[in-house]
Enzyme design. Structure first.
Site, mmCIF file in Angstrom:
data_model
loop_
_atom_site.group_PDB
_atom_site.id
_atom_site.type_symbol
_atom_site.label_atom_id
_atom_site.label_comp_id
_atom_site.label_asym_id
_atom_site.label_seq_id
_atom_site.Cartn_x
_atom_site.Cartn_y
_atom_site.Cartn_z
ATOM 1 N N HIS A 111 -10.027 -10.894 -28.276
ATOM 2 C CA HIS A 111 -9.209 -9.825 -27.718
ATOM 3 C C HIS A 111 -9.045 -8.668 -28.694
ATOM 4 O O HIS A 111 -9.056 -7.502 -28.292
ATOM 5 C CB HIS A 111 -7.829 -10.368 -27.329
ATOM 6 C CG HIS A 111 -6.914 -9.318 -26.770
ATOM 7 N ND1 HIS A 111 -7.003 -8.867 -25.470
ATOM 8 C CD2 HIS A 111 -5.900 -8.610 -27.332
ATOM 9 C CE1 HIS A 111 -6.085 -7.940 -25.260
ATOM 10 N NE2 HIS A 111 -5.403 -7.760 -26.366
ATOM 11 N N HIS A 140 -4.065 -7.200 -18.938
ATOM 12 C CA HIS A 140 -3.097 -8.231 -19.310
ATOM 13 C C HIS A 140 -3.271 -9.402 -18.342
ATOM 14 O O HIS A 140 -2.320 -9.886 -17.729
ATOM 15 C CB HIS A 140 -1.666 -7.686 -19.269
ATOM 16 C CG HIS A 140 -0.903 -7.954 -20.527
ATOM 17 N ND1 HIS A 140 0.375 -8.455 -20.555
ATOM 18 C CD2 HIS A 140 -1.248 -7.798 -21.826
ATOM 19 C CE1 HIS A 140 0.792 -8.585 -21.797
ATOM 20 N NE2 HIS A 140 -0.173 -8.190 -22.595
ATOM 21 N N ASN A 141 -4.526 -9.854 -18.224
ATOM 22 C CA ASN A 141 -4.898 -10.785 -17.170
ATOM 23 C C ASN A 141 -4.322 -12.184 -17.365
ATOM 24 O O ASN A 141 -3.603 -12.703 -16.507
ATOM 25 C CB ASN A 141 -6.425 -10.871 -17.083
ATOM 26 C CG ASN A 141 -7.081 -9.527 -16.833
ATOM 27 O OD1 ASN A 141 -6.447 -8.606 -16.325
ATOM 28 N ND2 ASN A 141 -8.340 -9.405 -17.201
ATOM 29 N N GLY A 178 -10.912 2.280 -24.016
ATOM 30 C CA GLY A 178 -10.613 1.314 -22.965
ATOM 31 C C GLY A 178 -10.383 -0.064 -23.527
ATOM 32 O O GLY A 178 -9.780 -0.221 -24.589
#
Length: 762
Positions: A56, A104-105, A547
């Protein structure tokens, strides 16, 4: 090992076993850390490297492909590109806007409300950290089937979290999408976009410059929520029973963030910071290492000075905590008193925790004992970079060969009428008001257009009316069929949506949602999508400003569709001239289909999925130069005041565009579509209901439905130009939608369109 593992302990006890695997590091990564330091890491150093080298935070599987964006021609409007917290573009008159989209899955699946709320909070702090005042948010969402029990668990919580946090911040939610597909059942996508406005001179960057300058932590106190947080949770695939690691999802406090916004705006106005960074993924580990590595010196931090909500936290937990609503600033000593006074005015907790040093090390102490001594660039920017194996999946050929053209189509007008009502009521096409009414669209008074319009439009300068339009789009089905073409289509649709409201597209931010990078097929999809986005942006002359990459979006070995979500931002010199989508009732405006003629583009369509549960074939063909010419024509129409309404044609085809435009304006139409089809479609489809079906439900790209006052038609046709196809298809009139031999009252269509979500979720 003692409870506080000091640097001297690490030097003297090289053989102590450490939990590097439990923290998500690979064996070779752990060995590399030892090689960098020339010793084993302390437990605090290990914590820092583990979160910063996570997928991440480090982008270790995607960096080699993302470099493609850096090769795009530089736009004159681009002030800050990739590598900072958010991209910044010049919009004229000394104004700039900053915007970014992130994911923010995984946190939103584990804890829907807080996961989505803190997704909004995090993306807003990225905007604040650029020196901007946030002015709006958007929320592209993807869920499993609408009627599935777990969707009814996750979706209401996500929507409540987005609305609860954004509304409390006083930020209008101006757009987004809500898409349902079985592939997202175990792994919803919760993406969030924020946009902010600033004057050029107020631009701030994340760097710690000037030895002797102070490191200041301000905002909320640090707690145990979110330890490891998204940095760990978003770097692992969900198992059948959920993720193997479940660190605490961050807990948001929008009222604290609202105070933080106002505090930052006043601090910027007084020119009190040298550099600034928000605390998001990886918390203090990220803020300190990134600020230090981007500056011209080192940094020394006294970790025991960090204000805590939980006094029992260990140094490692403080460094890994992803507690929300925190910022880290670099402040000159001569300005610290004024900085502290502004924080006190806004009741924002603040503490000086360190200083910028002459050296090139990040040093952290705990009650006088040194627990971190590292080169900051090795933590922040020089982590592992993987060239993951990639391979076109074996099933791709069979998938593309399975075209939707073979599926049964309605053969009578009665069947076509029933299909039209079913299609507007499918969850992907139905009215999303049940969701959007939970958001405030018009707070702050600068919203010119919001959902369900093609793009959200915000006024930036109240004196001139200068503003921006933003759209987010992505089609996972198209990308499954062909990730390269699907990604190009996503850029094109967002670009077209911005142009449809009368804005000039200016820049792109992307959120790249994919499965596990350890799967060669997923990495092939990712590489193809990156190439598609880059090629589309090159041809449309749009810079990619930044992004987010979100990997490991899969449950077990089942990945989501490759889903790059594209945000395009455009500019309007005066938002009063924006173009709405709703037709003017009883206006007798002329209706035009502008752009490409309609082909036999049913593969991957909403009709194929909703009616037949079918995904196969190839996505619509795309001519980006034609897309560009269409956008320029739409801009000329808007600037000349020649257009009453416009609506892009995409999901659901021309039928959906007509239905939404009629419902929005409570207007009827009389339309003839016989001349809108390509020669190929005319040759292959029988006359009558089948031919009308193709005209209505094909999803051919590069089209817009445009309404023009009859007395301005000649000027409008001149403005459109000879190089953009245009077909006059009808008039705005009456209370019915009359298309060839198909008649439907607008009221009936509206009832079907509006009834779906209340029936599912109320």
């Amino acid at each position: 090992m003692s409870s506080v593992d000091k640097v001297t302990d690490a030097e003297g006890t090289p053989d102590v076993e450490q939990p590097w695997a439990e923290l998500g590091l690979k064996e070779d990564e752990y060995q590399r850390i030892r090689d960098i330091l020339g010793r084993r890491p302390t437990s605090a150093e290990l914590a820092m490297y583990s979160v910063m080298w996570s997928e991440h935070c480090s982008y270790k599987s995607s960096k080699v492909h993302l470099r493609t964006f850096g090769d795009l021609p530089r736009s004159e409007a681009l002030l800050v590109g990739m590598g900072e917290n958010a991209g910044v573009v010049d919009i004229g008159d000394g104004w700039a806007v900053t915007f970014k989209i992130e994911s923010h899955n995984h946190p939103s699946f584990v804890e829907p409300y807080q996961g989505a709320a803190t997704g909004i909070g995090g993306i807003v702090r990225d905007i604040i950290s650029m020196g901007a005042r946030p002015i709006g948010v958007m929320d592209p969402l993807r869920f499993g089937p609408a009627y599935a029990p777990d969707t009814r668990r996750v979706l209401p919580g996500v929507v409540a979290g987005i609305g609860g946090y954004g509304n409390c911040l006083g930020l209008p939610n101006i757009g987004g999408e809500t898409v349902f597909d079985a592939c997202y059942a175990g792994n919803p996508l919760v993406n969030a976009l924020a946009v902010g406005a600033l004057r050029h001179e107020d631009l701030k960057l994340a760097k710690a410059s000037g030895p002797g300058n102070l490191v200041v932590l301000f905002g909320a106190r640090t707690g145990g929520d979110g330890i490891g947080g998204v940095s760990v949770l978003a770097s692992e695939t969900f198992g059948d029973e959920g993720p193997a690691k479940r660190p605490s999802v961050q807990v948001g406090d929008p009222f604290t963030e609202k105070l933080l916004i106002e505090c930052c705006v006043e601090i910027y106005a007084a020119d009190l910071v040298v550099g600034i960074q928000d605390l998001g993924g990886a918390g203090l580990s990220c803020a300190t290492s990134e600020l230090a590595s981007a500056g011209d010196g080192g940094m020394r931090v006294e970790l025991d000075k960090v204000p805590l909500r939980d006094s029992s936290l260990s140094p490692e937990e403080i460094l890994m905590s992803e507690s929300q609503e925190r910022m880290c600033a670099i402040v000159e000593p001569s300005k610290i008193d004024e900085f502290l006074a502004i924080c006190a005015k806004w009741d924002v907790t603040v503490c000086v925790i360190g200083e910028v040093t002459e050296g090139d090390r990040l040093e952290i102490t705990w009650h006088g004992e040194q627990i971190v001594d590292v080169p900051p660039e090795t933590v922040a920017h020089e982590g592992p970079v993987y060239q993951r194996p990639l391979a076109r999946p074996e099933w791709q050929d069979d998938l593309q060969a399975d075209s939707a053209v073979r599926l049964p189509r309605p053969e009578s007008y009665d069947a076509l009428r029933e299909l039209a009502l079913r299609m507007v009521a499918t969850p992907n096409l139905a009215d999303k008001k049940w969701i959007t009414e939970q958001y405030d669209h018009y707070v702050r008074g600068n919203t010119a257009l919001a959902q369900p319009e093609d793009s959200g439009v915000l006024r930036v300068d109240e004196q001139t009316g200068r503003g921006v339009a933003i759209s987010t789009d992505g089609n996972g089905r198209f990308c499954k069929l062909d990730p390269y073409e699907g990604a190009r289509l996503a850029v094109a649709e967002a670009y077209r949506n911005v142009a449809t409201v009368g804005a000039r597209p200016l820049a792109v931010s992307d959120c790249l949602n994919f499965g596990s990078p350890e799967e060669p097929a997923v990495m092939w999809q990712f590489q193809q999508a990156i190439s598609g986005i880059a090629d589309a942006c090159r041809e449309l002359e749009l810079p990619v400003t930044g992004g987010n990459v979100s990997f490991y979006n899969q449950t077990g070995d089942v990945a989501i569709h490759p889903t790059p979500v594209i945000g395009v931002l455009g500019t309007l010199e005066d938002v009063a001239r924006r173009t709405p989508m709703g037709l003017r009732r009883d206006s007798e405006d002329v209706l035009l289909l502008v752009g490409a003629k309609t082909g036999l583009d049913l593969d991957g369509s909403e009709w194929a999925y909703a009616e037949h549960d079918h995904i196969g074939g190839r996505p619509p063909r795309l001519d980006l130069q034609a897309e560009r010419r269409l956008a320029e024509a739409l801009d000329r129409l808007a600037e000349g005041g020649l257009v009453s309404a416009a609506h892009d044609v995409s999901d659901g085809g021309l039928w959906q565009s007509i239905a939404e435009a009629c419902i929005r304006g409570e207007a009827g139409v009389e339309i003839d579509l016989t001349s809108t089809l390509t020669d190929e479609a005319l040759d292959e489809v029988p006359m009558g209901a089948e031919r009308l079906f193709v005209a209505l439900f094909s999803e051919t790209a590069t089209r817009a439905l445009v309404a023009v006052p009859e007395d301005k038609l000649d000027d409008a046709l001149v403005a459109i130009g000879d190089d953009v196809p245009v077909t006059r298809i009808g008039l705005v009139t009456g209370d019915d939608i009359l298309i060839d031999d198909l008649r439907l009252p607008v009221a009936d269509v509206a009832t079907a369109w509006r009834g779906t979500f209340p029936a599912i979720f109320a």
